[in-house]
Design a protein around this motif. Structure first.
Motif, PDB file in Angstrom:
ATOM      1  N   LYS A   9     -21.383  24.140  21.513  1.00 57.26           N
ATOM      2  CA  LYS A   9     -20.437  23.907  22.605  1.00 57.26           C
ATOM      3  C   LYS A   9     -19.662  25.186  22.922  1.00 57.26           C
ATOM      4  CE  LYS A   9     -16.922  20.746  24.300  1.00 57.26           C
ATOM      5  NZ  LYS A   9     -16.145  21.825  24.947  1.00 57.26           N
ATOM      6  N   LYS A  10     -19.390  25.984  21.889  1.00 60.17           N
ATOM      7  CA  LYS A  10     -18.654  27.232  22.102  1.00 60.17           C
ATOM      8  C   LYS A  10     -19.434  28.172  23.015  1.00 60.17           C
ATOM      9  CE  LYS A  10     -16.133  30.803  19.572  1.00 60.17           C
ATOM     10  NZ  LYS A  10     -15.777  31.330  18.241  1.00 60.17           N
ATOM     11  N   SER A  11     -20.748  28.249  22.800  1.00 54.34           N
ATOM     12  CA  SER A  11     -21.585  29.113  23.631  1.00 54.34           C
ATOM     13  C   SER A  11     -21.697  28.561  25.051  1.00 54.34           C
ATOM     14  CB  SER A  11     -22.981  29.245  23.026  1.00 54.34           C
ATOM     15  OG  SER A  11     -22.936  29.965  21.817  1.00 54.34           O
ATOM     16  N   GLN A  12     -21.846  27.244  25.162  1.00 59.17           N
ATOM     17  CA  GLN A  12     -21.939  26.632  26.491  1.00 59.17           C
ATOM     18  C   GLN A  12     -20.653  26.839  27.283  1.00 59.17           C
ATOM     19  OE1 GLN A  12     -23.439  22.549  26.527  1.00 59.17           O
ATOM     20  NE2 GLN A  12     -24.538  22.915  24.632  1.00 59.17           N
ATOM     21  N   ASP A  13     -19.518  26.687  26.612  1.00 59.95           N
ATOM     22  CA  ASP A  13     -18.228  26.897  27.282  1.00 59.95           C
ATOM     23  C   ASP A  13     -18.096  28.341  27.749  1.00 59.95           C
ATOM     24  OD1 ASP A  13     -17.543  24.290  26.887  1.00 59.95           O
ATOM     25  OD2 ASP A  13     -16.291  24.661  25.125  1.00 59.95           O
ATOM     26  N   PHE A  14     -18.545  29.276  26.918  1.00 65.06           N
ATOM     27  CA  PHE A  14     -18.446  30.682  27.294  1.00 65.06           C
ATOM     28  C   PHE A  14     -19.308  30.975  28.519  1.00 65.06           C
ATOM     29  CE2 PHE A  14     -20.292  34.949  27.201  1.00 65.06           C
ATOM     30  CZ  PHE A  14     -19.137  35.704  27.341  1.00 65.06           C
ATOM     31  N   LEU A  15     -20.515  30.430  28.562  1.00 71.56           N
ATOM     32  CA  LEU A  15     -21.400  30.663  29.706  1.00 71.56           C
ATOM     33  C   LEU A  15     -20.806  30.101  30.995  1.00 71.56           C
ATOM     34  CD1 LEU A  15     -24.894  29.921  28.108  1.00 71.56           C
ATOM     35  CD2 LEU A  15     -23.973  32.151  28.747  1.00 71.56           C
ATOM     36  N   GLU A  16     -20.198  28.910  30.901  1.00 73.84           N
ATOM     37  CA  GLU A  16     -19.555  28.323  32.075  1.00 73.84           C
ATOM     38  C   GLU A  16     -18.366  29.160  32.529  1.00 73.84           C
ATOM     39  OE1 GLU A  16     -20.542  25.809  34.013  1.00 73.84           O
ATOM     40  OE2 GLU A  16     -22.343  25.868  32.757  1.00 73.84           O
ATOM     41  N   ASN A  17     -17.588  29.646  31.568  1.00 79.03           N
ATOM     42  CA  ASN A  17     -16.443  30.497  31.901  1.00 79.03           C
ATOM     43  C   ASN A  17     -16.904  31.819  32.509  1.00 79.03           C
ATOM     44  OD1 ASN A  17     -14.562  28.647  30.957  1.00 79.03           O
ATOM     45  ND2 ASN A  17     -14.539  29.497  28.890  1.00 79.03           N
ATOM     46  N   LEU A  18     -17.985  32.372  31.967  1.00 76.09           N
ATOM     47  CA  LEU A  18     -18.531  33.619  32.497  1.00 76.09           C
ATOM     48  C   LEU A  18     -19.023  33.425  33.926  1.00 76.09           C
ATOM     49  CD1 LEU A  18     -19.500  36.558  32.174  1.00 76.09           C
ATOM     50  CD2 LEU A  18     -21.656  35.646  31.252  1.00 76.09           C
ATOM     51  N   ARG A  19     -19.721  32.326  34.165  1.00 77.82           N
ATOM     52  CA  ARG A  19     -20.209  32.022  35.518  1.00 77.82           C
ATOM     53  C   ARG A  19     -19.037  31.944  36.504  1.00 77.82           C
ATOM     54  NH1 ARG A  19     -23.007  28.017  34.323  1.00 77.82           N
ATOM     55  NH2 ARG A  19     -25.153  28.749  34.629  1.00 77.82           N
ATOM     56  N   ALA A  20     -17.981  31.252  36.119  1.00 78.12           N
ATOM     57  CA  ALA A  20     -16.805  31.110  36.984  1.00 78.12           C
ATOM     58  C   ALA A  20     -16.097  32.448  37.182  1.00 78.12           C
ATOM     59  CB  ALA A  20     -15.832  30.093  36.383  1.00 78.12           C
ATOM     60  N   TYR A  21     -15.988  33.223  36.104  1.00 81.27           N
ATOM     61  CA  TYR A  21     -15.294  34.516  36.185  1.00 81.27           C
ATOM     62  C   TYR A  21     -16.010  35.465  37.151  1.00 81.27           C
ATOM     63  CZ  TYR A  21     -12.964  38.813  34.653  1.00 81.27           C
ATOM     64  OH  TYR A  21     -12.244  39.990  34.619  1.00 81.27           O
ATOM     65  N   LEU A  22     -17.323  35.538  37.031  1.00 83.74           N
ATOM     66  CA  LEU A  22     -18.096  36.421  37.908  1.00 83.74           C
ATOM     67  C   LEU A  22     -18.071  35.923  39.354  1.00 83.74           C
ATOM     68  CD1 LEU A  22     -21.193  37.175  35.630  1.00 83.74           C
ATOM     69  CD2 LEU A  22     -19.192  38.617  36.041  1.00 83.74           C
ATOM     70  N   PHE A  23     -18.095  34.600  39.519  1.00 82.14           N
ATOM     71  CA  PHE A  23     -18.024  34.029  40.868  1.00 82.14           C
ATOM     72  C   PHE A  23     -16.723  34.430  41.549  1.00 82.14           C
ATOM     73  CE2 PHE A  23     -16.529  30.676  43.711  1.00 82.14           C
ATOM     74  CZ  PHE A  23     -17.591  30.565  44.588  1.00 82.14           C
ATOM     75  N   TRP A  24     -15.601  34.243  40.842  1.00 77.11           N
ATOM     76  CA  TRP A  24     -14.297  34.564  41.415  1.00 77.11           C
ATOM     77  C   TRP A  24     -14.039  36.066  41.470  1.00 77.11           C
ATOM     78  CZ3 TRP A  24     -12.302  31.107  44.307  1.00 77.11           C
ATOM     79  CH2 TRP A  24     -12.477  29.759  44.025  1.00 77.11           C
ATOM     80  N   SER A  25     -14.939  36.839  40.868  1.00 63.63           N
ATOM     81  CA  SER A  25     -14.854  38.302  40.980  1.00 63.63           C
ATOM     82  C   SER A  25     -15.633  38.801  42.190  1.00 63.63           C
ATOM     83  CB  SER A  25     -15.387  38.965  39.705  1.00 63.63           C
ATOM     84  OG  SER A  25     -14.591  38.624  38.591  1.00 63.63           O
ATOM     85  N   GLY A  26     -16.238  37.860  42.937  1.00 65.58           N
ATOM     86  CA  GLY A  26     -16.941  38.219  44.165  1.00 65.58           C
ATOM     87  C   GLY A  26     -18.357  38.717  43.964  1.00 65.58           C
ATOM     88  N   LYS A  27     -18.997  38.333  42.863  1.00 68.06           N
ATOM     89  CA  LYS A  27     -20.360  38.785  42.606  1.00 68.06           C
ATOM     90  C   LYS A  27     -21.376  37.865  43.266  1.00 68.06           C
ATOM     91  CE  LYS A  27     -18.182  41.689  40.023  1.00 68.06           C
ATOM     92  NZ  LYS A  27     -17.851  43.026  40.557  1.00 68.06           N
TER      93      LYS A  27
END
Length: 252
Positions: A9-27
């Motif tokens: 779950k820790k890895s899955q949460d990180f991937l979801e957070n990474l996806r959101a972070y990059l999205f809101w960074s305009g990538k």
């Protein structure tokens, strides 16, 4: 079995957070998905070999996200489209609410103020969403950020209503024909966005805010009663809609 189901779950949460972070960074969305899938494979292999998430991303998830973000270019074209959608989408709410009460008419101050408020909302939304997506903050802090992003434009709109009452600026009256034309164009815009996003959320929210107000407006009920019933029906209907969505999502 899909790699995602093998991850902790820790890895899955990180991937979801990474996806959101990059999205809101305009990538670029496609590039983001490619990176997330590649990292998902690395994390899956690491966990199969008994290694922790930190062996791949280090001790600071935020620094890892920033490192990946800095290596990617900003997708300005796509984000210009998103910003235009937010601006026109916010005007759509105002237009439909006003059409329910009659012909459209707006002062120059209202139009300019609306654009400024939406700009402020966008300026707080992006960094706020990135802050939350790092996943390193307490729920209380995240709640404060979310509340701030949501409440600020509401306060500004209330201030705009007050300013519009005390400061006189030229008013643009659309009349019946032009009001109808603006309403049709706005409706087509909302339908197009909903088809593009493959979601009924925007249509349902606008409908819940405008239809009860319209039908109650043509009744003989007192204004205060209309306002109370409209608010209850609108927020109650939206709440039921999201409850149904959550139930459907869980049943998949």
């Amino acid at each position: 079995m899909n790699n995602q189901f093998e991850l902790s779950k820790k890895s899955q949460d990180f991937l979801e957070n990474l996806r959101a972070y990059l999205f809101w960074s305009g990538k670029n969305a496609d590039e983001v998905e490619d990176i997330v899938k590649e990292l998902e494979t690395h994390l899956s292999e690491a966990e199969k070999n008994g290694k922790s998430v930190e062996k791949i991303i280090g001790q600071s998830p935020k620094e890892y996200m920033e490192m990946i973000s800095n290596e990617m270019t900003v997708d300005y074209r796509t984000w210009f489209q998103y910003i235009c959608i937010i601006i026109f989408g916010s005007f759509s709410f105002t237009i439909f609410l006003d059409l329910a009460e009659g012909n459209l008419s707006y002062s120059i101050l209202e139009i300019v103020g609306h654009i400024v408020i939406v700009a402020v909302f966008i300026a707080t939304l992006f960094p706020g969403a990135k802050y939350i997506s790092t996943g390193q903050h307490f729920i209380k802090k995240q709640g404060i950020v979310i509340a701030g992003i949501a409440v600020l434009p509401m306060v500004l709109f209330v201030g705009l209503i007050y300013l519009n009452q005390v400061i006189e600026t030229p008013v643009i009256h659309f009349g019946s024909a032009r009001s109808l034309a603006v309403g049709i164009i706005t409706a087509l815009f909302i339908i197009g966005i909903s088809i593009w996003a493959k979601s009924w959320i925007l249509i349902v929210i606008i409908g819940m805010f405008t239809l009860p107000n319209y039908f109650l407006h043509i009744t003989s009920l007192q204004y205060e009663t209309q306002l109370t019933l409209s608010t209850i029906i609108s927020f109650g209907g939206i709440g039921i809609y999201f409850w149904i969505l959550s139930k459907l999502e869980k049943s998949k």
